[in-house]
Structure formats: C-alpha cells, structure tokens
Design an enzyme around this catalytic site. Structure first.
Site, short mmCIF file in Angstrom:
data_model
loop_
_atom_site.label_atom_id
_atom_site.label_comp_id
_atom_site.label_asym_id
_atom_site.label_seq_id
_atom_site.Cartn_x
_atom_site.Cartn_y
_atom_site.Cartn_z
N ASP A 1 -0.53 -17.90 -5.93
CA ASP A 1 0.31 -17.17 -7.14
C ASP A 1 -1.09 -15.97 -7.64
OD1 ASP A 1 1.55 -14.88 -7.74
OD2 ASP A 1 2.85 -16.04 -9.03
N HIS B 1 1.71 -8.25 -3.89
CA HIS B 1 0.06 -7.59 -3.73
C HIS B 1 0.26 -6.56 -3.65
CE1 HIS B 1 -3.79 -7.01 -1.92
NE2 HIS B 1 -2.72 -5.61 -1.52
N ASP C 1 0.75 -1.02 0.08
CA ASP C 1 0.05 -0.08 -0.02
C ASP C 1 0.93 1.31 0.05
OD1 ASP C 1 1.30 -0.06 3.04
OD2 ASP C 1 -0.69 -0.42 3.67
N GLU D 1 0.89 -10.53 -0.44
CA GLU D 1 1.83 -9.53 0.18
C GLU D 1 2.94 -9.01 1.17
OE1 GLU D 1 0.21 -5.07 1.65
OE2 GLU D 1 -0.57 -6.95 2.48
#
Length: 433
Positions: free
Chosen positions: A389, A337, A107, A398
C-alpha cells in the site's frame, strides 16, 4: 436462519491453475464464452462479501467513485464533499466549452478515449441490469454518472469531423502533485479531424453515445435522440476518415488498431437504432468473432461477445485478504495514488497547495490519504498476489474510471444471483439448522 449467510460464488480458475489470475488490471477482465462452474457453499475462511448486502454496498461505492472524479462545476447534489469546482476554463483557448467530464485516474487530465470507454461500460451495465441496479436504488446515480460523461462528449464533438480528445498536458500534469481545485498546469487541447483522424477515439465515442441513448430512451427521449444522432455522426467520421489514434501517444496509444472500435460502435448503434445496416456492417467483417484474451480501453473485440468477472477477488477473497476497493470492508488501500484524495480538501485546507508542495508534503508521506475516495478500485496486486500500500506505486495503487466502470457491470448481475443462491442453499441445507 443459518448462522452464516455467506453464499459463495466459486471464483473462476483459468486453465486449471490453483489460484485466481488477472489479465492485467481489473479493466482487462475476461470477456469470453467459457463454461461456468458455480459452487454454493459457506465460506469457511470468513469471507462474507458475497452476500447480497455486500454486493449492494460495493455497487453503490463503485458508482460513487465517479463523483470524486468529476471535473467542472459540481452540482448541489454532489455527495463527495471533499471535491470542489475545478477546470472551469477548459476549452477557452479555442473558444469551445470543454468544461466537465472526468479526470482519468489519479491525475488531472481528461482523456476522451478512455472516458468514452468508461461511459460505454456504465451504459452497458444500466441497459443489461436495469432491474437489479434499480432494486438497490442505484439506477438514478448510475444515470447521473453516465450523463456527466455524455454531456462532455457532446461538447467535445464540435462538428461532424471534429472531436476534442484530450484536455491537459499529460507530461506537465505528471510533474505536479496538485488538487484539481489548485491546478495551474497547461490545459492543452488535442483533437481529431478529417485531416488528422483517430478512428479509435471517434468510434468509441459513438459507442458511448449509442449505448447511453438506450439508457435515457424512456426517461428523456429528446436527450436520447440527441445522443443517437451524434453517435451516428461520429461513427461516420470514424469509418470514412480512417486513421489510427497512435499519433496521440505517449498516453493511451492504440495498439490493436481501430477495427475493434468500429465493430463495437456498430454493434451498439444497431442495438440503439435497430437499423440493419449496422448489423450488416458487423457481420460482413470477418474479424468480429475472433478469439481474444482481453477486453480493455484499447481492445473491444470481446466486448461484442460476452462478459465474465472475478468480483469476489477484488472485494477480499484473495491471498492478502483485503479489499482492493477503497472504503469497502475492514481492510483496503489507504494510500491510493490520487492527487485529490491524498491532499486535504479545500474545505479543510483552503490555502493553495502548489505543484512542488504537493510532492514534498503529501506524495511521499507515509500517512494514509486524508480523503477516502470511496469506491475507487486500484490497479491491484502483483503477479504473486502481493500488494504494498504505497502511494508512489502508481501501477498498483492508482484507480481509473474504466476499471470502476467494468466493475459496475460485473457486480450488478450478482445482486439477484446471490439472493437466489442463498435461497437454494437454505432450501437444501435447512435440516442442518
């Protein structure tokens, strides 16, 4: 020379179980006083990543990962070229400079508590294994990674009883899939003060600066002294204005309380300053030696005790026969991610990719990420040692700064160890070759 140089370090087995287990994510690697059973042998399954060369490669990539997580104005020495300048106005609403530091994971939010924890672990590795890391020409890069974090912590500590602990709105950010360079979500600020304390975050920041002060003591004494002074101030803030960091939920809530962070910080302050008052602080607390089952961003009791790690599993010696570090080995996660890695870089795609465009065009795409975030260690397989995956599976796909930071300190001692075990193997088996 032997036809194969895979001197294997036997992975740790927990309580007699036949397979390797993990306590949560890699950041929760075991930190216990356990007996160690080492076996020197040739790996007949074809896993060769325990050679010195492979450990060297893994260490370099684990450190390189942090350059891909940088926020702020990037230096000319930046090696991860698919990243660009970002978040250059952080802190402006309250007239403070909060530019820099690290994005937490995939993020675009900067969380001060786990960032400080990452810096503590990186510094510990640099202090404990300076010779090994230097021998493979990674010490300078590691110091750079540490300083990128400590510079931010220093900026965030704006007064003796004020520490900014978060930049960005976690909820709004998690509704967007944007490159950091395109980010237009609110850069909301959170802080702790004497009236609204958070001893965990303040003490962890103290630990980060104290440990880093040792790293820079011989190369930049002025900077080292500055780090130590801020560390002492933060520790006093955390101790005298006690209060849990739970008020900052829903992200990185405190579950174990602040006692462990206070002891962790005091231990590092004693090591950095050699002031016996910090040692007395630790020893006078009866909880310092308690047995715990984890070492994480939330629980540091074991951090004052010992370090063990299951490095080989991460690098490929697992049922999936794949590396869980992006860019390491021949098989690794291709859809991690991570916003920046999953969207073409500014150089390749100069046009802005909006919040919703990111989701529709890239987040749900079945294609591999256009940018390999080299060195990124993902959450890993499920409880059955299986891994899908999928970019959308954030719990397993992540990467985070604190998982990589733990890995750096885990792989560094294996550099010299693998060399020694290989030599021992060759000495005892030379008659066979």
């Amino acid at each position: 020379m032997p036809p194969s140089s895979c001197a294997v370090i036997e992975s740790y087995k927990i309580m007699g179980q036949g397979r390797i287990t993990r306590l949560g994510v890699w950041g929760l690697i075991l930190w216990h006083f356990l007996a160690r059973n080492k076996v020197t042998a040739i790996d007949h399954e074809g896993f060769c990543s325990t050679t010195t060369f492979a450990y060297r490669d893994a260490l370099g990539k684990a450190i390189l990962f942090f350059e891909g997580q940088r926020s702020g104005k990037l230096p000319e020495s930046q090696r991860v070229k698919w990243r660009g300048n970002s978040a250059l106005s952080d802190g402006k609403p309250e007239n403070v400079n909060l530019i820099g530091g690290y994005y937490d994971a995939g993020d675009n939010v900067k969380f001060g508590w786990p960032m400080a924890y990452s810096v503590s672990l990186l510094s510990w590795a640099a202090v404990e294994y300076q010779r090994e890391i230097s021998s493979v020409n990674q010490l300078g890069y590691l110091r750079g990674a540490i300083r990128w974090g400590t510079d931010f912590i220093l900026r965030a500590h704006t007064s003796p009883t004020t520490l900014y602990t978060q930049v960005g709105d976690g909820n709004a950010d998690h509704q967007c899939w944007e490159r950091p360079e395109d980010m237009d979500t609110p850069r909301t600020l959170s802080r702790i003060t004497s009236d609204s304390p958070g001893s965990e975050a303040a003490a962890e920041s103290a630990a980060a600066l104290a440990s880093a002060s040792i790293v820079f003591k011989k190369v930049d004494s002025i900077y080292s002294s500055r780090l130590l002074n801020h560390s002492k101030s933060l520790f006093e803030f955390a101790d005298k204005h006690r209060g849990s960091y739970q008020a900052s939920c829903p992200f990185y809530c405190s579950y174990s309380g602040y006692q462990d962070e206070l002891l962790w910080a005091a231990a590092w302050l004693y090591k950095a300053s050699e002031d016996n008052k910090y040692l007395d602080y630790v020893l006078s607390n009866q909880g310092w030696s308690q047995v715990v089952s984890e070492f994480s961003w939330d629980n540091k009791f074991a951090g004052a005790q010992m370090l063990l790690a299951k490095v080989d599993y991460i690098l490929g010696k697992n049922p999936m026969k794949m590396s869980y570090m992006a860019g390491f080995g021949s098989k690794f996660p291709l859809q991690i991610h991570h916003r920046g890695a999953s969207i073409p870089s500014i150089g390749a795609h100069p046009a802005k990719v909006s919040c919703n465009d990111g989701y529709s065009s890239y987040y749900h795409s079945s294609n591999p990420n256009p940018n390999v975030h080299v060195g990124a260690i993902v959450g890993g397989p499920d409880s059955n040692d299986q891994f899908k995956d999928l970019r959308t599976d954030y719990s397993h796909a992540e990467p985070t700064t604190y998982m990589n930071a733990a890995f750096v300190g885990s792989v560094a001692p294996l550099l010299a160890q693998s060399e020694q075990e290989y030599l021992h193997f060759f000495q005892t088996n030379r008659q066979n070759y």
